[in-house]
Design a protein around this motif. Structure first.
Motif, short mmCIF file in Angstrom:
data_model
loop_
_atom_site.label_atom_id
_atom_site.label_comp_id
_atom_site.label_asym_id
_atom_site.label_seq_id
_atom_site.Cartn_x
_atom_site.Cartn_y
_atom_site.Cartn_z
N THR A 149 0.85 -1.13 0.02
CA THR A 149 -0.05 0.06 -0.22
C THR A 149 1.00 1.26 -0.10
OG1 THR A 149 -1.65 -1.16 1.17
CG2 THR A 149 -1.73 1.13 1.24
N LEU A 150 1.86 1.31 0.83
CA LEU A 150 2.85 2.38 0.91
C LEU A 150 3.47 2.68 -0.44
CD1 LEU A 150 4.35 2.21 4.63
CD2 LEU A 150 2.40 3.79 3.74
N GLY A 151 3.89 1.58 -1.07
CA GLY A 151 4.57 1.69 -2.22
C GLY A 151 3.58 2.26 -3.45
N ILE A 152 2.33 1.71 -3.51
CA ILE A 152 1.47 2.26 -4.38
C ILE A 152 1.17 3.69 -4.34
CG2 ILE A 152 -1.07 2.15 -5.40
CD1 ILE A 152 -0.76 -0.85 -4.55
N MET A 153 1.09 4.02 -2.80
CA MET A 153 0.93 5.54 -2.59
C MET A 153 2.01 6.36 -2.95
SD MET A 153 -1.08 5.05 0.82
CE MET A 153 -1.10 6.81 1.27
N GLY A 154 3.21 5.88 -2.77
CA GLY A 154 4.47 6.54 -2.87
C GLY A 154 4.62 6.66 -4.58
N LEU A 155 4.35 5.49 -5.33
CA LEU A 155 4.56 5.69 -6.83
C LEU A 155 3.55 6.75 -7.38
CD1 LEU A 155 5.32 2.13 -7.72
CD2 LEU A 155 6.92 3.76 -7.87
N LYS A 156 2.40 6.79 -6.94
CA LYS A 156 1.39 7.83 -7.56
C LYS A 156 1.79 9.29 -7.33
CE LYS A 156 -3.14 9.47 -7.16
NZ LYS A 156 -2.88 10.85 -7.09
N ILE A 157 2.49 9.44 -6.11
CA ILE A 157 3.03 10.81 -5.86
C ILE A 157 4.23 11.01 -6.80
CG2 ILE A 157 4.26 12.09 -4.25
CD1 ILE A 157 2.85 10.88 -1.96
N LEU A 169 15.64 16.72 -9.76
CA LEU A 169 15.65 15.63 -10.57
C LEU A 169 16.27 14.42 -9.63
CD1 LEU A 169 15.83 13.78 -13.30
CD2 LEU A 169 17.92 14.67 -13.37
N LEU A 170 17.19 14.69 -8.56
CA LEU A 170 17.61 13.97 -7.55
C LEU A 170 16.45 13.63 -6.88
CD1 LEU A 170 20.14 12.26 -6.46
CD2 LEU A 170 20.36 14.45 -5.05
N HIS A 171 16.13 14.34 -6.09
CA HIS A 171 14.74 14.11 -5.20
C HIS A 171 13.77 13.20 -5.96
CE1 HIS A 171 10.92 14.64 -3.31
NE2 HIS A 171 11.69 14.82 -2.07
N ARG A 172 13.51 13.56 -7.28
CA ARG A 172 12.36 12.83 -7.77
C ARG A 172 12.83 11.27 -7.95
NH1 ARG A 172 10.92 16.08 -13.11
NH2 ARG A 172 13.04 16.98 -12.30
N SER A 173 14.06 10.93 -8.57
CA SER A 173 14.76 9.91 -8.75
C SER A 173 14.85 9.00 -7.51
CB SER A 173 16.10 10.08 -9.49
OG SER A 173 16.06 11.03 -10.58
N VAL A 174 15.48 9.46 -6.45
CA VAL A 174 15.55 8.89 -5.38
C VAL A 174 14.15 8.61 -4.75
CG1 VAL A 174 16.29 8.96 -2.90
CG2 VAL A 174 17.74 9.91 -4.71
N TRP A 175 13.13 9.37 -4.72
CA TRP A 175 12.07 8.96 -4.45
C TRP A 175 11.11 7.75 -4.94
CZ3 TRP A 175 8.81 9.78 -0.20
CH2 TRP A 175 7.39 9.33 -0.24
N THR A 176 11.42 7.84 -6.49
CA THR A 176 10.92 6.83 -7.15
C THR A 176 11.44 5.38 -7.08
OG1 THR A 176 10.38 8.37 -8.96
CG2 THR A 176 10.49 6.21 -9.79
N VAL A 177 12.79 5.46 -6.82
CA VAL A 177 13.49 4.28 -6.73
C VAL A 177 13.08 3.60 -5.22
CG1 VAL A 177 15.71 3.23 -6.26
CG2 VAL A 177 15.23 4.71 -8.24
N VAL A 178 12.99 4.54 -4.28
CA VAL A 178 12.66 3.85 -2.87
C VAL A 178 11.13 3.47 -3.01
CG1 VAL A 178 12.02 4.80 -0.49
CG2 VAL A 178 14.16 5.72 -1.60
N CYS A 179 10.37 3.97 -3.54
CA CYS A 179 8.78 3.74 -3.48
C CYS A 179 8.62 2.44 -4.29
CB CYS A 179 8.05 4.65 -4.17
SG CYS A 179 7.89 6.26 -3.16
N ALA A 180 9.43 2.11 -5.36
CA ALA A 180 9.61 1.20 -6.22
C ALA A 180 10.00 0.00 -5.49
CB ALA A 180 10.16 1.33 -7.65
#
Length: 292
Positions: A169-177, A248-259
């Motif tokens: 659930t947390l992963g799906i929410m984070g990936l949506k953001i 760009l760094l923030h978005r990349s790190v956030w995407t990898v963590v959520c994935a």
């Protein structure tokens, strides 16, 4: 002798109210109040059932506009004529025209606190229902596997199912953001949002920022920033869908963590499903006899 103002009060859609108060125009909405000095107003335009307050702007720049829709056409015409007649005279030189947006002030209204509390209440209800659903599923599945297989197979489900469901659930929410953070700054509309010190989130740390959409409506957005002004991007068809413009760094790190969180949760979910299916098919019957 009447002391009331001849300028009508305009009431538009969404509870918007535009009125004249002394040397200011006040635009009130459900969450914020925008105060516009007459010195910052270039002209008022009555456009059918809408009124547009066009601000002054330096030469070569696009003036900001605050608009109200759904008002009485007759009242809009009277309002525009009356306010335009009271506007101060200005120098004809275009280069001397000041930026009216710098004179506008935005204040969060007390009603916005109620709206925030209402959102928090809805979030609490959703969280409770989610926890209840996961807890019920965990108990039911554990008991069912316990009946169909040895207890040593059923007990891990008490831990793995809640962990897997939470991570997924947390992963799906984070990936949506993350999706919105990549998409909206490129395909949406980017504007500036101004912070209001008197509004904070649940943790008392983040400022409440207010931005104005293309229709002139002021909206609130929360961000963990300390700057007075930040950039936000919103969807043209849904101005309430907004994200803070990140690096760009923030978005990349956030995407990898959520994935990573999502994939971990999915792996745990598949493990639970495998244990349950194996138990119902009797694959662990011999294992129980060996253990005993």
């Amino acid at each position: 002798m009447s002391l009331t103002s001849p300028i009508p009060v305009l009431r538009g859609s969404g509870g918007a109210v535009l009125q004249s108060e002394g040397d200011d125009l006040v635009l009130s909405r459900t969450d914020v109040e925008t105060r516009i000095p007459l010195q910052a107003v270039r002209r008022i335009r009555a456009e059918g059932s809408a009124v547009a307050v066009e601000l002054t702007a330096p030469a070569g720049t696009t003036p900001a506009v605050h608009s109200v829709d759904g008002v009485s056409e007759a009242a809009a015409t009277v309002f525009a004529d009356a306010v335009n007649a009271t506007l101060p005279e200005r120098a004809d030189e275009a280069g001397e025209t000041a930026d009216g947006s710098a004179l506008v002030t935005v204040r969060a209204l007390s009603e916005s606190q109620q709206a925030i509390e209402s959102q928090q209440d809805r979030g609490t209800r959703v969280l409770r229902r989610w926890v209840g659903a996961v807890g019920l599923l965990t108990v039911v599945l554990t008991v069912a596997v316990w009946i169909a297989a040895p207890a040593i197979i059923a007990l891990p489900i008490l831990v793995t199912l809640p962990v897997g469901a939470t991570a997924t659930t947390l992963g799906i929410m984070g990936l949506k953001i993350a999706r919105d953070e990549w998409y909206l700054p490129r395909k949406g509309i980017t504007v500036e949002a101004v912070r209001h010190e008197n509004m904070t989130d649940l943790f008392g740390k983040t400022g409440n920022y207010v931005y104005t959409d293309m229709h002139g409506q002021s909206r609130a957005v929360y961000a963990q920033k300390r700057a007075e002004v930040i950039q936000v991007a919103y969807h043209p068809q849904n101005p309430g869908n907004v994200v803070v413009c990140q690096s760009l760094l923030h978005r990349s790190v956030w995407t990898v963590v959520c994935a990573g969180i999502f994939l971990f949760g999915l792996a745990v979910d598949l493990l639970v499903v495998g244990l349950a299916i194996g138990a119902f098919l009797g694959l662990y019957d011999n294992y129980g006899a060996t253990v005993s």
